[in-house]
Scaffold this motif. Sequence first.
Motif, short mmCIF file in Angstrom:
data_model
loop_
_atom_site.label_atom_id
_atom_site.label_comp_id
_atom_site.label_asym_id
_atom_site.label_seq_id
_atom_site.Cartn_x
_atom_site.Cartn_y
_atom_site.Cartn_z
N GLU A 85 0.82 -1.21 0.00
CA GLU A 85 0.00 0.00 0.00
C GLU A 85 0.85 1.26 0.00
O GLU A 85 0.42 2.32 -0.44
N VAL A 88 3.58 3.09 -4.66
CA VAL A 88 2.69 3.22 -5.82
C VAL A 88 3.45 3.89 -6.96
O VAL A 88 4.54 4.45 -6.76
N SER A 90 3.37 6.69 -10.36
CA SER A 90 2.79 8.02 -10.62
C SER A 90 1.50 7.96 -11.43
O SER A 90 0.67 8.87 -11.34
N GLN A 92 -0.85 5.93 -10.95
CA GLN A 92 -1.92 5.43 -10.10
C GLN A 92 -2.51 6.49 -9.19
O GLN A 92 -3.58 6.29 -8.62
N VAL A 93 -1.81 7.60 -9.04
CA VAL A 93 -2.20 8.56 -8.00
C VAL A 93 -2.13 10.00 -8.51
O VAL A 93 -1.59 10.29 -9.58
N ASP A 94 -2.69 10.87 -7.67
CA ASP A 94 -2.63 12.32 -7.89
C ASP A 94 -2.18 12.92 -6.56
O ASP A 94 -2.69 12.54 -5.49
N GLN A 97 -4.68 13.94 -3.76
CA GLN A 97 -5.41 12.98 -2.94
C GLN A 97 -4.72 12.72 -1.59
O GLN A 97 -5.33 12.18 -0.67
N PHE A 98 -3.46 13.14 -1.49
CA PHE A 98 -2.71 12.91 -0.25
C PHE A 98 -2.65 14.14 0.65
O PHE A 98 -2.11 14.05 1.75
N LYS A 102 -1.12 12.27 3.79
CA LYS A 102 0.14 11.56 3.61
C LYS A 102 1.27 12.51 3.22
O LYS A 102 1.02 13.63 2.77
N PRO A 104 4.00 12.49 0.52
CA PRO A 104 4.53 11.82 -0.67
C PRO A 104 6.06 11.92 -0.73
O PRO A 104 6.63 12.99 -0.53
N VAL A 137 4.02 7.99 1.76
CA VAL A 137 3.67 7.15 0.63
C VAL A 137 4.74 7.37 -0.43
O VAL A 137 5.09 8.51 -0.74
N ILE A 139 6.05 7.29 -4.14
CA ILE A 139 5.55 7.33 -5.52
C ILE A 139 6.75 7.25 -6.47
O ILE A 139 7.69 8.04 -6.35
#
Length: 207
Positions: A85, A88, A90, A92-94, A97-98, A102, A104, A137, A139
């Motif tokens: 989890e 991840v 790049s 998969q995410v924006d 959203q964190f 979180k 990043p 997280v 990325i």
Amino acid sequence: MARPARQSMAAPIGRFVRGSGHHLTRSIAAALKIKLHVSGIAYRGPEAILKATGDPMTALRPLVLACILAVPLGAHATDATVTDEMFVTSDQVDLNQFKWKKRPLVVFADTADDPAFAEQMELLRALPEELERRDVVVITDTDPDARSDLRLKLRPRGFMLVIVGKDGGVKLRKPFPWHVREISRSIDKQPERKREIREMKERARGR
């Protein structure tokens, strides 16, 4: 004068265990059955062993061994879930959203074969618990041709490590791999992280 013979504790304990017999074996087995099921270990009751040997201690041996093995297996499964989890790509995410959730940690490279990228990922995967403690997280972006939004925003050149705060701002850039200890120290110096640590201490004192 002869000294009184020292009595071994083994005999009374043995009589107690054998006197408890089926109740002792079944009680431990019932508790372990749940634990082993959660850990993904096949469970077989001690009844067959007890019937064949008539000895509750013999019947308990495989259960005790299975219990010992179950704990690290369960822990490894949890660690694997956390790691999956945490890392991840790049696409998969924006970053948005964190925000306020979180921190990043973005690792760029022009290819996944870049030795600096490989070294950085090895360092990060070695201490995931330190990253998790700081709500990190990771990325990764190793495809410059894809021109991801993250790459266009942060504009890396070759390998680059970028620490982004919970507020969405860039806190640090490094053109070479960094150890998790150094990353952790950098994060712990950030005002928002200092506030988190202070709040955790206050909650601990309030218990």
